[in-house]
Structure formats: structure tokens, C-alpha cells
Design a protein around this motif. Structure first.
Motif, PDB file in Angstrom:
ATOM      1  N   ILE A 138       5.642  -4.253  -5.724  1.00 25.43           N
ATOM      2  CA  ILE A 138       6.342  -3.893  -6.969  1.00 25.43           C
ATOM      3  C   ILE A 138       5.695  -2.614  -7.460  1.00 25.43           C
ATOM      4  O   ILE A 138       4.475  -2.563  -7.649  1.00 25.43           O
ATOM      5  N   ARG A 139       6.489  -1.561  -7.652  1.00 24.38           N
ATOM      6  CA  ARG A 139       5.885  -0.272  -7.989  1.00 24.38           C
ATOM      7  C   ARG A 139       6.907   0.668  -8.605  1.00 24.38           C
ATOM      8  O   ARG A 139       8.069   0.316  -8.760  1.00 24.38           O
ATOM      9  N   GLY A 140       6.476   1.857  -8.942  1.00 27.05           N
ATOM     10  CA  GLY A 140       7.339   2.797  -9.665  1.00 27.05           C
ATOM     11  C   GLY A 140       8.426   3.392  -8.788  1.00 27.05           C
ATOM     12  O   GLY A 140       8.263   3.556  -7.573  1.00 27.05           O
ATOM     13  N   ILE A 145      -7.595  -0.239  -4.352  1.00 26.35           N
ATOM     14  CA  ILE A 145      -7.731   1.126  -4.858  1.00 26.35           C
ATOM     15  C   ILE A 145      -7.398   2.097  -3.728  1.00 26.35           C
ATOM     16  O   ILE A 145      -8.067   2.118  -2.695  1.00 26.35           O
ATOM     17  N   GLU A 146      -6.354   2.891  -3.921  1.00 25.50           N
ATOM     18  CA  GLU A 146      -5.893   3.794  -2.864  1.00 25.50           C
ATOM     19  C   GLU A 146      -6.564   5.156  -3.035  1.00 25.50           C
ATOM     20  O   GLU A 146      -5.989   6.100  -3.565  1.00 25.50           O
ATOM     21  N   ASP A 147      -7.786   5.184  -2.560  1.00 22.22           N
ATOM     22  CA  ASP A 147      -8.628   6.371  -2.763  1.00 22.22           C
ATOM     23  C   ASP A 147      -8.826   7.143  -1.470  1.00 22.22           C
ATOM     24  O   ASP A 147      -9.923   7.558  -1.151  1.00 22.22           O
ATOM     25  N   ALA A 153      -1.713  -1.253  -6.412  1.00 18.50           N
ATOM     26  CA  ALA A 153      -2.414  -0.339  -5.504  1.00 18.50           C
ATOM     27  C   ALA A 153      -2.514   1.069  -6.093  1.00 18.50           C
ATOM     28  O   ALA A 153      -1.913   2.011  -5.588  1.00 18.50           O
ATOM     29  N   PRO A 154      -3.262   1.216  -7.178  1.00 21.33           N
ATOM     30  CA  PRO A 154      -3.312   2.528  -7.832  1.00 21.33           C
ATOM     31  C   PRO A 154      -4.158   3.542  -7.065  1.00 21.33           C
ATOM     32  O   PRO A 154      -5.128   3.189  -6.422  1.00 21.33           O
ATOM     33  N   SER A 155      -3.745   4.803  -7.173  1.00 17.74           N
ATOM     34  CA  SER A 155      -4.612   5.907  -6.750  1.00 17.74           C
ATOM     35  C   SER A 155      -5.382   6.309  -7.992  1.00 17.74           C
ATOM     36  O   SER A 155      -4.774   6.626  -9.011  1.00 17.74           O
ATOM     37  N   PRO A 156      -6.709   6.265  -7.962  1.00 17.80           N
ATOM     38  CA  PRO A 156      -7.459   6.504  -9.197  1.00 17.80           C
ATOM     39  C   PRO A 156      -7.308   7.930  -9.718  1.00 17.80           C
ATOM     40  O   PRO A 156      -7.365   8.881  -8.960  1.00 17.80           O
ATOM     41  N   ALA A 184      -1.971   4.746   5.405  1.00 14.91           N
ATOM     42  CA  ALA A 184      -2.973   3.827   4.861  1.00 14.91           C
ATOM     43  C   ALA A 184      -2.278   2.715   4.067  1.00 14.91           C
ATOM     44  O   ALA A 184      -2.641   1.533   4.146  1.00 14.91           O
ATOM     45  N   ASN A 185      -1.269   3.100   3.299  1.00 17.32           N
ATOM     46  CA  ASN A 185      -0.510   2.164   2.474  1.00 17.32           C
ATOM     47  C   ASN A 185       0.163   1.091   3.355  1.00 17.32           C
ATOM     48  O   ASN A 185       0.073  -0.113   3.077  1.00 17.32           O
ATOM     49  N   ALA A 186       0.788   1.541   4.451  1.00 11.90           N
ATOM     50  CA  ALA A 186       1.486   0.597   5.329  1.00 11.90           C
ATOM     51  C   ALA A 186       0.492  -0.330   6.030  1.00 11.90           C
ATOM     52  O   ALA A 186       0.690  -1.555   6.087  1.00 11.90           O
TER      53      ALA A 186
HETATM   54  N1  GLU Z   1      -1.160   4.440  -4.703  1.00 11.52           N
HETATM   55  C1  GLU Z   1       0.186   4.687  -5.143  1.00 11.52           C
HETATM   56  C2  GLU Z   1       0.170   5.370  -6.502  1.00 11.52           C
HETATM   57  O1  GLU Z   1      -0.776   5.200  -7.258  1.00 11.52           O
HETATM   58  C3  GLU Z   1       1.004   3.421  -5.227  1.00 11.52           C
HETATM   59  C4  GLU Z   1       1.326   2.871  -3.886  1.00 11.52           C
HETATM   60  C5  GLU Z   1       2.119   1.611  -3.865  1.00 11.52           C
HETATM   61  O2  GLU Z   1       2.206   0.906  -4.890  1.00 11.52           O
HETATM   62  O3  GLU Z   1       2.674   1.293  -2.821  1.00 11.52           O
HETATM   63  O4  GLU Z   1       1.113   6.059  -6.824  1.00 11.52           O
END
Ligand code: GLU
Length: 446
Positions: A174-176, A41-43, A8-11, A160-162
Motif C-alpha cells: 500500500i503506497r502513494g 527502510i529503503e536506504d 517502506a520509506p526512503s529516509p 531492491a524494492n522487488a
Molecule cells: N521507498 C519508496 C518511497 O519512499 C516507497 C516504496 C514502496 O512503498 O514500494 O517513496
């Protein structure tokens, strides 16, 4: 229940290596458990909602071979749904309206120009089991009532993410590691919506040689830049997979399908991962050598094509094919090919001041060496062994070992102190007259 994981990247206009690692780990998890890989895409930020920022991201993911099963979904297109959830939370009293001075305003429906905050429950603990970090907990008393809807009419990122994770039936996120502190708020929102919680896995931080977090300013962090320099996508994903994970048999350099078979998200460790450029180069060189010869020729073609530094009409495919095996053996990136062969196709060798200084100015007996080489190369037999023997003999007469003896000749002929095996290339790829011309040219400059 089948796994549904998402990237789910933010561009941001480019694919960051950290982001690519996140994409890869989600993809690996999906592929290794036979789940679905969703791209979202988290825009939500208006200025990020631009297709050129997203196009490069999608292109880099494709280049890496991280194909998605669903999406790309665009968060910006789901605003009505985000609004609906905020309305519900307001209606149930779990959120409230607030003005520009952060004062609560009475009302249970949304009002233009007013923000909405989530009401933090008092005295609760939000605990969850992170696949990488183990049990993590946060006290709600340490968290403030947070904004979920801005006064300008847009949803906040966490909301929005939730909502999107819930609606898309995401089972694993799975994320940073930098996103860890946002989890309790997301869990509160999911609980308030009555939606199931995904499980979380927070990947360790990527750090540079100084153990500092990778930064766009200090470090090379763009996947596109690595692509342009001639890193192979299979080497890139192989290397990224090692940032926080390692195969149980400790064989680190291998094809992606083997990594899929061995990957388990439970095996990811939490220590910061060193983004080691030397190791990346080594992984790349190993994958380069493993390519079939024809495949190597195809992939290296852009770097010897129209953008190469020599006049296109001087390029000689036959000559290049003599160099191909040497190049495949020695190069670390495809882009290195240009400087490996340029002396064959340029009118005169490049002027590399460092090489000149080292082999011509600082080295003793460079002049004598060039004069001697010019004399013997004028009439020795023109094959690798004879050329080598001739230069070695001149060196010996001057008390120089072969390494020292050949350096001025190499710089005169190729322009650089490092490059392909000198005598072989001279004898097999160059005319005697041209070699002598270049030696005379360098000699005149001394
Ligand atoms: N959109 C977020 C970012 O690019 C990531 C959100 C998520 O993975 O939950 O940092």
C-alpha cells in the motif's frame, strides 16, 4: 495465508504527512485483518543511509502510535542479496551488462564498472488489479530496458524494492500514487525471479487548497512540525485516516481503535484528497476537548514550561489551573496555550501591533472607553458580573455595544483582541491594581 504488509520509506530526515498517511494505511490494514506490519527502510541511496535521517522517522512513527511487528530492516544491509539476484538475471539472459554509452557488453557475470539492465520483453502487456485503482495495464513496448545495477556497484531502487518484497513475503503493498508507474517493472522482476506478486493499493494524491500536489516548499508537510505545534497524535492519525477513506457511518472524528474496526482497504477511493488544515485543526480541537482534565494538563505542560515566553518564576500553577478548563474548551492546538495565558505571567502584556491598531487606533472612542473603564473598575465589586456590568455601563454611555466597548480594555489588559473570556479572567485571575495599571499604561501610550 496471513497478510504481510510493509511501510517502506526512503529516509529524508523527516516524516512527510503523505508518507505518514501511507504508514497509517498499511498499519490499519495489518491491524484490521490481523496481519503483520513490517517496517523496511529503503536506504539504498548512499547519502540517505544515515542514522540521523532514520531516527527521526522512527521517532515520529512511534509518536503516532504506529507500532511495527518486524523490522526495521535496512535495505542497505541487503546489498549482497540484491547482487545475487542481479547475477542470476544476468546468468539467465534476462538482464545484460552495459557500458557508459549504454552499449550492451557480452558476459553473463557482473563486472566492476559496468551497469546491468533488465531486458524488456517485446510485445507483452503487464496488467494487475490495483485494490484502489482497479485494473491497470502497461505495454512493455512503451518501457525501456531499465538499469537494475549501477556501474558504481549499487542496486537500483526498483530492484531492491522487488527483491525485498519477495524475500520478506510481502502480500500487500500500500503506497502513494506517484509509485504506480514503477509497478510493471517490479512485476517483471518478480516474475523473472519466480516470486509471487503482492497485490497493490495506490493511495490517492494529497493536494493543497489550490489542488496542487503537497510540496515541501509551499506546504506544511512535516509530522514533526505538527507535533511541535501541539497537535495530538490521536488527532493526527484520525485526520490522516480520512485522506482517501471514510467510515461507513460517516462519523469522522473518533478513536483509532474504532477506525481499525471499520477500516477496509477496498473502501479507499481514488480521487485526490485535500489536505485541509482547517479540518485538521477542528479534528485536533475535538480530540483536545475529549481528554480527561489531568491528561490535558500533562500534555499541555511543555508549552507552559521552561520554553514559555515568560520568566519561569512568574508562572503560577494555581492561576494556570483556573484557566485550564477554559483553555481545553477553546484551544485548537496545545501550542496555542502560550498565547492564551501569557498575559497572566508576563510583566506586561505582549505588544501585538495588529491588535493595537484595531482596538486602539482605528476604533472610535478607545481613549474615552479606557478612561471610563479605569474610573468604574477602581471601585466596583471585584467579581465577573460586577466587572462586566461596570464596563458595559461605560460602553452604553458612549453608545458602544459590549463587544466594541470591551475591545480596548482587552487589548490594554491582555495585549490581544482575541483570548479567554475577559471579565471572568480579570475578576478571577488578576488583581484590581494590576488591571488598573495596565489600563493606565495603555492609555499613556495612546
Ligand atoms: N521507498 C519508496 C518511497 O519512499 C516507497 C516504496 C514502496 O512503498 O514500494 O517513496
Amino acid at each position: 495465508m496471513t497478510s504481510r504488509v510493509r511501510f517502506a520509506p526512503s529516509p529524508t530526515g523527516f516524516l512527510h504527512v503523505g508518507s505518514a498517511r501511507t504508514a497509517l494505511f498499511n498499519w490499519l490494514h495489518a491491524r484490521s485483518v490481523g496481519g503483520t506490519f513490517v517496517l523496511r527502510i529503503e536506504d539504498t541511496d548512499a547519502e540517505r543511509n544515515r542514522s540521523d535521517l532514520t531516527d527521526s522517522l522512527l521517532a515520529e512513527l512511534e509518536w503516532l502510535g504506529l507500532d511495527w511487528d518486524e523490522g526495521p530492516y535496512f535495505q542497505s544491509e541487503r546489498r549482497d542479496r540484491h547482487r545475487e539476484v542481479v547475477e542470476d538475471l544476468l546468468g539467465s539472459g534476462q538482464a545484460y551488462l552495459c557500458d557508459a554509452e549504454n552499449r550492451e557488453v557480452d558476459g553473463s557475470t557482473m563486472v566492476d564498472g559496468l551497469a546491468v539492465r533488465f531486458r524488456m520483453p517485446a510485445g507483452a502487456t503487464m496488467a494487475f488489479d490495483d485494490i484502489v485503482r482497479g485494473e491497470v495495464s502497461f505495454a512493455t513496448d512503451d518501457l525501456e530496458d531499465f538499469v537494475i545495477w549501477r556501474s558504481n556497484g549499487s542496486p537500483m531502487f526498483l530492484l531492491a524494492n522487488a527483491v525485498d518484497d519477495a524475500d520478506m513475503g510481502i502480500t500487500q503493498a500500500i503506497r502513494g500514487e506517484d509509485l504506480l508507474s514503477g509497478v510493471p517493472k517490479v512485476l517483471l522482476l518478480l516474475d523473472a525471479m519466480g516470486a509471487p506478486r503482492p497485490t497493490y493499493a495506490h493511495l490517492p494524491l494529497l493536494v493543497n487548497e489550490q489542488r496542487k500536489k503537497l510540496s515541501k516548499r509551499r506546504d506544511d508537510v512535516s509530522i514533526g512540525d505538527y507535533r511541535e505545534r501541539g497537535y495530538l497524535p490521536e488527532a493526527m492519525v484520525n485526520y490522516l485516516a480520512l485522506l482517501g477513506w471514510g467510515p461507513p457511518d460517516e462519523v469522522e472524528i473518533r478513536p483509532l481503535d474504532e477506525i481499525v474496526d471499520l477500516f477496509r482497504i477496498q473502501d479507499v477511493n481514488k480521487a485526490a484528497a485535500f489536505f485541509d488544515l482547517k479540518k485538521l485543526e477542528h479534528v485536533n480541537a475535538t480530540h483536545l476537548r475529549a481528554l480527561a482534565r489531568d491528561d490535558f494538563i500533562d500534555r499541555v505542560a511543555p508549552w507552559v514550561g521552561d520554553d514559555a515566553p515568560w520568566p519561569p518564576e512568574r508562572f503560577d500553577a494555581g492561576l494556570f489551573s483556573v484557566m485550564v478548563d477554559l483553555a481545553q474548551e477553546k484551544l485548537r492546538t496545545l501550542g496555542d496555550v502560550t498565547r492564551f495565558v501569557d498575559f497572566l505571567f508576563l510583566e506586561d502584556p505582549v505588544d501585538d501591533p495588529e491588535s493595537w491598531e484595531k482596538a486602539m487606533v482605528k476604533a472610535p472612542l478607545a481613549t474615552e472607553m479606557l478612561d471610563g473603564a479605569a474610573a468604574v473598575l477602581a471601585d466596583c465589586a471585584w467579581d465577573t458580573a460586577s466587572v462586566l456590568a461596570a464596563v458595559a455601563e461605560v460602553g452604553e454611555s458612549l453608545g458602544l455595544k459590549l463587544g466594541k466597548a470591551q475591545a480596548p480594555v482587552r487589548v490594554a489588559v491582555t495585549g490581544r483582541t482575541v483570548g479567554p473570556p475577559l471579565f471572568e479572567t480579570m475578576a478571577e485571575c488578576m488583581e484590581r491594581a494590576e488591571v488598573l495599571r495596565r489600563i493606565a499604561r495603555a492609555r499613556a501610550r495612546l
